[in-house]
Design a protein around this motif. Structure first.
Motif, PDB file in Angstrom:
ATOM      1  N   ALA A 129       0.929  -5.667  -1.353  1.00 15.44           N
ATOM      2  CA  ALA A 129       1.830  -4.661  -1.899  1.00 15.44           C
ATOM      3  C   ALA A 129       1.005  -3.627  -2.653  1.00 15.44           C
ATOM      4  N   GLU A 130       1.434  -2.362  -2.569  1.00 18.40           N
ATOM      5  CA  GLU A 130       0.803  -1.337  -3.411  1.00 18.40           C
ATOM      6  C   GLU A 130       1.679  -1.111  -4.633  1.00 18.40           C
ATOM      7  N   ALA A 131       1.047  -1.187  -5.811  1.00 24.12           N
ATOM      8  CA  ALA A 131       1.755  -0.928  -7.069  1.00 24.12           C
ATOM      9  C   ALA A 131       1.757   0.572  -7.321  1.00 24.12           C
TER      10      ALA A 131
ATOM     11  N   VAL B 275      -3.819  -1.426  -6.733  1.00 26.56           N
ATOM     12  CA  VAL B 275      -3.524  -0.555  -7.876  1.00 26.56           C
ATOM     13  C   VAL B 275      -4.324   0.739  -7.725  1.00 26.56           C
ATOM     14  N   ASN B 276      -3.662   1.880  -7.940  1.00 27.62           N
ATOM     15  CA  ASN B 276      -4.341   3.181  -7.866  1.00 27.62           C
ATOM     16  C   ASN B 276      -5.122   3.438  -9.149  1.00 27.62           C
ATOM     17  N   ILE B 277      -6.357   3.865  -8.990  1.00 30.92           N
ATOM     18  CA  ILE B 277      -7.231   4.127 -10.132  1.00 30.92           C
ATOM     19  C   ILE B 277      -7.665   5.596 -10.102  1.00 30.92           C
TER      20      ILE B 277
ATOM     21  N   LEU C 275      -8.461  -2.351  -5.710  1.00 26.82           N
ATOM     22  CA  LEU C 275      -8.444  -1.087  -6.456  1.00 26.82           C
ATOM     23  C   LEU C 275      -8.520   0.065  -5.473  1.00 26.82           C
ATOM     24  N   GLU C 276      -7.538   0.968  -5.545  1.00 24.63           N
ATOM     25  CA  GLU C 276      -7.522   2.140  -4.660  1.00 24.63           C
ATOM     26  C   GLU C 276      -8.127   3.324  -5.400  1.00 24.63           C
ATOM     27  N   ILE C 277      -9.254   3.802  -4.882  1.00 26.22           N
ATOM     28  CA  ILE C 277      -9.903   4.967  -5.476  1.00 26.22           C
ATOM     29  C   ILE C 277      -9.954   6.068  -4.423  1.00 26.22           C
TER      30      ILE C 277
ATOM     31  N   ILE D 148     -10.571   2.919  -0.200  1.00 27.00           N
ATOM     32  CA  ILE D 148     -10.617   4.381  -0.357  1.00 27.00           C
ATOM     33  C   ILE D 148      -9.259   4.922   0.082  1.00 27.00           C
ATOM     34  N   ASP D 149      -8.559   5.551  -0.857  1.00 23.75           N
ATOM     35  CA  ASP D 149      -7.215   6.079  -0.612  1.00 23.75           C
ATOM     36  C   ASP D 149      -7.309   7.463   0.031  1.00 23.75           C
ATOM     37  N   ASP D 150      -6.282   7.832   0.789  1.00 26.12           N
ATOM     38  CA  ASP D 150      -6.189   9.180   1.376  1.00 26.12           C
ATOM     39  C   ASP D 150      -7.479   9.550   2.108  1.00 26.12           C
TER      40      ASP D 150
HETATM   41 MG    MG Z   1      -2.596   4.574  -3.167  1.00 29.43          MG
END
Ligand code: MG
Ligand code: C2E
Ligand code: MG
Ligand code: MG
Length: 282
Positions: A58-60, A116-118, A148-150, A177-179
């Motif tokens: 799950a993404e918070a 979790v997005n950081i 950890l999503e960076i 790595i997000d996006d």
């Molecule tokens: Mg994200």
């Protein structure tokens, strides 16, 4: 004449800009009190494996319901939180909340990751790793279940980022790595950073069923990830056609409205219960 029009444009610009500035100041003032007033919450969006659709994690995602402004989108309040430094406290709160939630789900016997997005400024803060380490210890979660999503912006300082990522890796947490592909795109970091996941941006995913170039881009990212031993997560999946195509193109995981919107913890648990009935865990 031209000069006159120029002046009018300035006047027009001012009359448009001022309410925006006021709103931003208002947001900033209210955001300073949001934590104390208990206005922040965390929602969870399921991530599933392709092609089976089995629950993976799950993404918070942070939510802010302001007493005076109503619901404010993260795309609006996160940048304000970053500019004002409030992201430090808010970010620590999200990490603690998500880790406590993960501990509870683990006690239920559910095996899933929580991402979790950081923010960049959070990631660069000297106290970041220490806080994370204490939170892992107090909640007792398996660090490997925390992702950890960076964003690629950390690649603007490769030397600092490499050292920090190795500290995180030593704690046992995973990194995404997000996006991917939308930011500071340097392939150097694929070589130098210890990573686990690349998240394929929603923009590429949503165009992939319509445009060959987006489809080729998604296929290339999936192949690139595989070559570097990473898994891909397709973001913003909204249709079965996208699921089928992403599966063909080699994406490993998916999340999006097609599976579920982000849900408050209680609704997420109901979603998982229904899901586990369809996919009993061995
Ligand atoms: Mg994200
Ligand atoms: P993100 O991390 O890339 O998160 C994905 C965004 O896409 C989320 O928006 C999610 O609700 C949305 N989304 C998911 N599936 C779909 C879909 O099928 N269609 C569409 N149209 N959208 C979908 P959200 O929750 O508004 O968050 C926006 C951004 O705000 C996030 O992008 C992330 O960068 C940031 N953010 C959210 N929560 C946090 C947080 O706790 N800390 C930090 N630092 N940033 C956060
Ligand atoms: Mg994203
Ligand atoms: Mg984003």
């Amino acid at each position: 004449g031209a000069k006159r029009r120029g002046l009018n444009q300035v006047a027009l610009y001012r009359s448009i800009a001022t309410p925006d500035d006021d709103r931003r100041v208002h947001i900033e003032l209210e955001l300073r009190r949001a934590l104390q007033r208990d206005e922040l919450s965390v929602v969870y969006q399921p991530q599933v494996s392709l092609p089976t659709g089995e629950l993976h994690g799950a993404e918070a995602l942070m939510r802010w319901n302001s007493a005076t402004l109503g619901a404010v989108s993260p795309d609006t309040f996160i940048p304000v939180a970053e500019d004002t430094g409030l992201i430090g406290e808010m970010g620590r709160w999200v990490i603690e909340t998500a880790c406590r939630q993960l501990a509870e789900w683990t006690r239920r016997g559910w095996e899933l990751t929580v991402s979790v997005n950081i923010s960049m400024s959070q990631f660069g803060d000297d106290g970041f790793v220490g806080h994370l380490e204490r939170t892992l210890a107090t909640t007792g979660i398996d660090p490997h279940l925390l992702v950890l999503e960076i964003t690629e912006s950390i690649a603007s300082r490769v030397d600092i980022a490499v050292a920090r990522l190795h500290q995180l890796r030593e704690l046992g947490v995973q990194i995404a790595i997000d996006d991917f592909g939308t930011g500071y795109s340097s392939l150097q970091y694929l070589r130098d950073f210890p990573l686990d996941y690349l998240k394929i941006d929603r923009g590429f995913v949503s165009q992939s069923t319509h445009h060959a170039r987006d489809r080729d881009l998604v296929a290339t990212i999936a192949q690139l990830a595989r070559n570097f031993g990473l898994r891909t997560v397709a973001e913003g999946v909204e249709s079965q056609a996208e699921v089928d195509l992403l599966t063909d193109l080699g994406a490993d995981l998916a999340q999006g409205y097609h599976f579920s919107r982000p849900l408050d913890p209680e609704s997420f648990e109901a979603w998982v219960e229904a899901h586990l009935a369809a996919f009993p865990q061995a």
